[in-house]
Scaffold this motif. Structure first.
Motif, PDB file in Angstrom:
ATOM      1  N   LYS A   1      13.953  15.340  74.740  1.00 42.39           N
ATOM      2  CA  LYS A   1      13.340  14.020  74.698  1.00 42.39           C
ATOM      3  C   LYS A   1      12.848  13.740  73.282  1.00 42.39           C
ATOM      4  O   LYS A   1      12.556  14.678  72.518  1.00 42.39           O
ATOM      5  N   PRO A   2      12.762  12.484  72.889  1.00 41.15           N
ATOM      6  CA  PRO A   2      12.206  12.173  71.565  1.00 41.15           C
ATOM      7  C   PRO A   2      10.832  12.821  71.390  1.00 41.15           C
ATOM      8  O   PRO A   2       9.989  12.779  72.292  1.00 41.15           O
ATOM      9  N   GLY A   3      10.636  13.465  70.261  1.00 39.85           N
ATOM     10  CA  GLY A   3       9.395  14.175  69.995  1.00 39.85           C
ATOM     11  C   GLY A   3       9.391  15.601  70.503  1.00 39.85           C
ATOM     12  O   GLY A   3       8.437  16.350  70.253  1.00 39.85           O
ATOM     13  N   GLY A   4      10.452  16.009  71.199  1.00 38.14           N
ATOM     14  CA  GLY A   4      10.517  17.358  71.759  1.00 38.14           C
ATOM     15  C   GLY A   4      10.692  18.414  70.690  1.00 38.14           C
ATOM     16  O   GLY A   4      11.281  18.175  69.629  1.00 38.14           O
TER      17      GLY A   4
ATOM     18  N   GLY B   1      11.689  23.172  65.073  1.00 39.03           N
ATOM     19  CA  GLY B   1      12.059  21.810  64.702  1.00 39.03           C
ATOM     20  C   GLY B   1      11.589  20.805  65.732  1.00 39.03           C
ATOM     21  O   GLY B   1      11.410  21.139  66.896  1.00 39.03           O
ATOM     22  N   ARG B   2      11.395  19.587  65.272  1.00 36.36           N
ATOM     23  CA  ARG B   2      11.014  18.490  66.173  1.00 36.36           C
ATOM     24  C   ARG B   2      12.070  17.396  66.128  1.00 36.36           C
ATOM     25  O   ARG B   2      12.523  16.997  65.056  1.00 36.36           O
ATOM     26  N   LYS B   3      12.441  16.912  67.309  1.00 33.68           N
ATOM     27  CA  LYS B   3      13.331  15.766  67.389  1.00 33.68           C
ATOM     28  C   LYS B   3      12.517  14.510  67.120  1.00 33.68           C
ATOM     29  O   LYS B   3      11.515  14.263  67.798  1.00 33.68           O
ATOM     30  N   PRO B   4      12.875  13.737  66.111  1.00 28.10           N
ATOM     31  CA  PRO B   4      12.091  12.524  65.818  1.00 28.10           C
ATOM     32  C   PRO B   4      12.032  11.598  67.040  1.00 28.10           C
ATOM     33  O   PRO B   4      12.950  11.562  67.849  1.00 28.10           O
TER      34      PRO B   4
ATOM     35  N   LEU C   1      19.889  22.895  60.942  1.00 29.26           N
ATOM     36  CA  LEU C   1      18.831  22.273  61.736  1.00 29.26           C
ATOM     37  C   LEU C   1      18.553  20.860  61.238  1.00 29.26           C
ATOM     38  O   LEU C   1      18.424  19.913  62.029  1.00 29.26           O
ATOM     39  N   ILE C   2      18.490  20.708  59.919  1.00 30.00           N
ATOM     40  CA  ILE C   2      18.251  19.387  59.324  1.00 30.00           C
ATOM     41  C   ILE C   2      19.426  18.462  59.606  1.00 30.00           C
ATOM     42  O   ILE C   2      19.243  17.306  60.017  1.00 30.00           O
ATOM     43  N   ALA C   3      20.641  18.963  59.400  1.00 33.58           N
ATOM     44  CA  ALA C   3      21.840  18.140  59.608  1.00 33.58           C
ATOM     45  C   ALA C   3      21.997  17.710  61.056  1.00 33.58           C
ATOM     46  O   ALA C   3      22.665  16.707  61.344  1.00 33.58           O
ATOM     47  N   SER C   4      21.382  18.446  61.978  1.00 31.58           N
ATOM     48  CA  SER C   4      21.478  18.126  63.406  1.00 31.58           C
ATOM     49  C   SER C   4      20.409  17.141  63.854  1.00 31.58           C
ATOM     50  O   SER C   4      20.323  16.820  65.046  1.00 31.58           O
ATOM     51  N   GLY C   5      19.587  16.675  62.924  1.00 31.94           N
ATOM     52  CA  GLY C   5      18.625  15.625  63.241  1.00 31.94           C
ATOM     53  C   GLY C   5      17.211  16.076  63.480  1.00 31.94           C
ATOM     54  O   GLY C   5      16.369  15.278  63.901  1.00 31.94           O
ATOM     55  N   PHE C   6      16.903  17.337  63.211  1.00 35.51           N
ATOM     56  CA  PHE C   6      15.550  17.842  63.429  1.00 35.51           C
ATOM     57  C   PHE C   6      14.702  17.728  62.163  1.00 35.51           C
ATOM     58  O   PHE C   6      15.210  17.860  61.045  1.00 35.51           O
ATOM     59  N   ASP C   7      13.421  17.503  62.370  1.00 38.39           N
ATOM     60  CA  ASP C   7      12.444  17.692  61.307  1.00 38.39           C
ATOM     61  C   ASP C   7      12.015  19.160  61.357  1.00 38.39           C
ATOM     62  O   ASP C   7      11.603  19.659  62.413  1.00 38.39           O
TER      63      ASP C   7
ATOM     64  N   VAL D   1      25.580  23.805  68.055  1.00 35.95           N
ATOM     65  CA  VAL D   1      24.605  24.117  69.096  1.00 35.95           C
ATOM     66  C   VAL D   1      23.295  23.369  68.845  1.00 35.95           C
ATOM     67  O   VAL D   1      22.650  22.888  69.790  1.00 35.95           O
ATOM     68  N   PHE D   2      22.876  23.208  67.601  1.00 38.77           N
ATOM     69  CA  PHE D   2      21.639  22.476  67.321  1.00 38.77           C
ATOM     70  C   PHE D   2      21.773  20.988  67.685  1.00 38.77           C
ATOM     71  O   PHE D   2      20.815  20.375  68.152  1.00 38.77           O
ATOM     72  N   ARG D   3      22.950  20.430  67.474  1.00 41.50           N
ATOM     73  CA  ARG D   3      23.170  19.024  67.874  1.00 41.50           C
ATOM     74  C   ARG D   3      23.030  18.866  69.388  1.00 41.50           C
ATOM     75  O   ARG D   3      22.470  17.872  69.875  1.00 41.50           O
ATOM     76  N   GLU D   4      23.574  19.828  70.131  1.00 46.98           N
ATOM     77  CA  GLU D   4      23.485  19.746  71.592  1.00 46.98           C
ATOM     78  C   GLU D   4      22.040  19.905  72.053  1.00 46.98           C
ATOM     79  O   GLU D   4      21.592  19.228  72.990  1.00 46.98           O
TER      80      GLU D   4
END
Length: 337
Positions: A189-192, A333-336, A238-244, A180-183
């Motif tokens: 959007k980037p930075g979201g 979390g923030r999407k890079p 959360l980290i593994a799904s690409g979030f900071d 679900v975190f990956r989705e």
């Protein structure tokens, strides 16, 4: 609806189509957490078809707990808890926001009214979606609040559809948090930013303690969960799904000691409107539902639903008292980008 009327308007279950038996089969001795994960779509859909009217009757239209302050009402604490997420996300008019697991939309409407953003509620259960759409229209918020009936692990929308996203005690229904975190990451959007209140086991949970294991199972069965996981599992996902990771902490510590998050389930909030969510109110409701089912005013299986939800309440209170569970582990979390 007035409190006195609510006490007479006992909840009805949609158990007559076999949902009750299907749901209970997920928690039979022959089924495991892996079986529930494999069938999570049916598990969650059946659960909310069965439980939604009971939730509204006993809790209102915001299906979550809250960190309460001394002398703060149950309703006010829920609103503040919802607004807190909006502040964490920096929501404002014109932003497009996703509500993952929107229920019947209580939080969605509060956040839309407060911040003026456009919110799309995602929910796998069509019964709840129908209620949510009607409540949005009744509140004059259809222009800001829309819904999409979908599995939140596979949302039929393009990448970068939203400026921000949140979930309130909902991702625990997913077979695993990474999916679900990956989705969510894909749709942002980037930075979201993404913020969520998570149901988790704390460091005090001991898998070798039979009482802890029993309470965990009671929460899972009573709340439609494939498998409760730890706070560390959620952060790692959360980290593994690409979030900071910007924040990760249990807000239960913010509760005044006299008003823990589970107080509303203990029977200590005595008022006419609070009776349905107390142990006494639950027993009265269960007895009334049993009579209604016996004389044909409620479908077969409704009494089982009431019993399951009462079991959930008892398990939540005890797990909260001994500190092995929290429904408000907040992550941001923030999407890079």
């Amino acid at each position: 609806m007035g409190a006195s009327f609510r006490l007479l308007a006992f909840p009805h279950s949609r158990a007559g189509d076999g949902a009750s038996k299907r749901y209970q089969s997920f928690f039979s001795n022959s089924n495991t957490a892996e079986d529930r994960k494999a069938g999570y779509q049916r598990l969650v859909d059946d659960y909310y078809s069965l439980a939604t009217d009971f939730y509204e009757f006993g809790w209102g239209r915001s299906f979550h707990f809250a960190a309460r302050r001394k002398r703060e009402s149950h309703t006010d604490s829920l609103r503040r808890h919802e607004q807190r997420l909006g502040l964490q996300l920096g929501l404002a008019a014109g932003m497009r926001v996703a509500d993952f697991g929107c229920g019947v939309g209580g939080p969605m409407r509060e956040i839309a009214r407060t911040f003026g953003c456009q919110i799309t509620g995602l929910n796998i259960n069509q019964y709840q979606i129908g209620k949510c759409d009607q409540y949005n229209e009744d509140a004059g918020l259809s222009g800001l609040c829309q819904t999409l009936c979908t599995d939140f692990l596979d949302v039929p929308l393009p990448d970068s559809s939203f400026d921000a996203a949140y979930a309130i005690e909902a991702t625990c229904h997913a077979p695993d948090r990474r999916s679900v975190f990956r989705e969510i990451n894909r749709l942002l959007k980037p930075g979201g930013l993404f913020a969520s209140y998570e149901w988790v086991l704390t460091d005090l949970f001991d898998a070798g303690n039979p009482e802890h294991v029993r309470l965990k199972a009671g929460i899972e069965e009573g709340d439609g969960l494939p498998d409760l996981v730890t706070d560390k599992t959620v952060v790692d996902a959360l980290i593994a799904s690409g979030f900071d990771v910007l924040q990760a902490r249990d807000l239960a510590s913010d509760c005044d000691p006299s008003t823990p998050w589970y107080r509303a389930l203990e029977g200590r909030d005595w008022s006419l409107s609070s009776i349905p969510r107390t142990p006494l109110g639950g027993a009265l409701t269960g007895a009334a539902v049993q009579v209604m089912e016996r004389i044909g005013l409620a479908p077969a299986g409704t009494t089982d639903v009431s019993r399951i939800l009462q079991k959930a309440g008892r398990s939540l209170v005890k797990a909260g008292r001994i500190g092995i569970f929290t429904p408000m582990f907040m992550i941001v979390g923030r999407k890079p980008g």
